[in-house]
Scaffold this motif. Structure first.
Motif, short mmCIF file in Angstrom:
data_model
loop_
_atom_site.label_atom_id
_atom_site.label_comp_id
_atom_site.label_asym_id
_atom_site.label_seq_id
_atom_site.Cartn_x
_atom_site.Cartn_y
_atom_site.Cartn_z
N UNK A 84 84.03 39.74 1.23
CA UNK A 84 83.19 38.77 1.96
C UNK A 84 81.72 39.05 1.76
N UNK A 85 81.33 40.32 1.76
CA UNK A 85 79.93 40.65 1.50
C UNK A 85 79.50 40.15 0.14
N UNK A 86 80.35 40.36 -0.86
CA UNK A 86 80.04 39.88 -2.21
C UNK A 86 79.93 38.37 -2.26
N UNK A 87 80.84 37.70 -1.61
CA UNK A 87 80.79 36.23 -1.58
C UNK A 87 79.57 35.73 -0.82
N UNK A 88 79.23 36.41 0.27
CA UNK A 88 78.04 36.05 1.04
C UNK A 88 76.79 36.18 0.17
N UNK A 89 76.69 37.27 -0.57
CA UNK A 89 75.54 37.50 -1.45
C UNK A 89 75.48 36.43 -2.55
N UNK A 90 76.64 36.16 -3.18
CA UNK A 90 76.68 35.14 -4.24
C UNK A 90 76.34 33.75 -3.71
N UNK A 91 76.85 33.44 -2.52
CA UNK A 91 76.54 32.15 -1.92
C UNK A 91 75.04 32.01 -1.72
N UNK A 92 74.41 33.06 -1.19
CA UNK A 92 72.97 33.04 -0.99
C UNK A 92 72.22 32.84 -2.30
N UNK A 93 72.67 33.51 -3.35
CA UNK A 93 72.02 33.37 -4.66
C UNK A 93 72.14 31.93 -5.17
N UNK A 94 73.31 31.35 -5.01
CA UNK A 94 73.52 29.97 -5.48
C UNK A 94 72.71 28.97 -4.66
N UNK A 95 72.70 29.16 -3.36
CA UNK A 95 71.93 28.27 -2.47
C UNK A 95 70.45 28.34 -2.82
N UNK A 96 69.96 29.54 -3.13
CA UNK A 96 68.55 29.69 -3.48
C UNK A 96 68.17 28.93 -4.75
N UNK A 97 69.15 28.58 -5.56
CA UNK A 97 68.90 27.83 -6.79
C UNK A 97 68.87 26.32 -6.57
N UNK A 98 69.41 25.86 -5.45
CA UNK A 98 69.56 24.42 -5.23
C UNK A 98 68.23 23.67 -5.17
#
Length: 100
Positions: A59-73
């Motif tokens: 979950x921590x990894x997914x949370x981090x990846x989600x944040x990275x992807x959202x920051x690109x939007x």
């Protein structure tokens, strides 16, 4: 019949600007979407043990990846807006509206 060379406001650009405005309101919530579950599982409140730790890491990894992807939007939408002309022909505007 309308003159095909008449320029009108670009409806695609207007839609992208609305998307950006709507998205800007949601970005922070999207960025935090998995934060609470990751904290709960990792904090020994909800689940403990080897499997809990593995899920917490996942979950921590997914949370981090989600944040990275959202920051690109927003930058992606901003780039799309910059690439759109302010005005298009009436025919181009009609074509865009008809394809939506």
């Amino acid at each position: 019949m309308a003159d095909p060379e008449v320029k009108v406001d670009n409806p695609r650009k207007a839609d992208l600007e609305k998307l950006r405005s709507d998205l800007a309101k949601e970005v922070e919530q999207l960025r935090k979407a998995l934060k609470k579950p990751a904290e709960d599982i990792g904090g020994d409140k909800v689940w403990v043990g080897k499997n809990a730790r593995a899920w917490h890491r996942e979950l921590q990894g997914r949370h981090r990846k989600l944040g990275e992807q959202v920051d690109k939007l927003l930058p992606l939408v901003d780039a799309a807006i910059r690439n759109e002309p302010e005005k298009v022909t009436a025919a181009e505007a009609r074509s865009y509206r008809n394809s939506a």
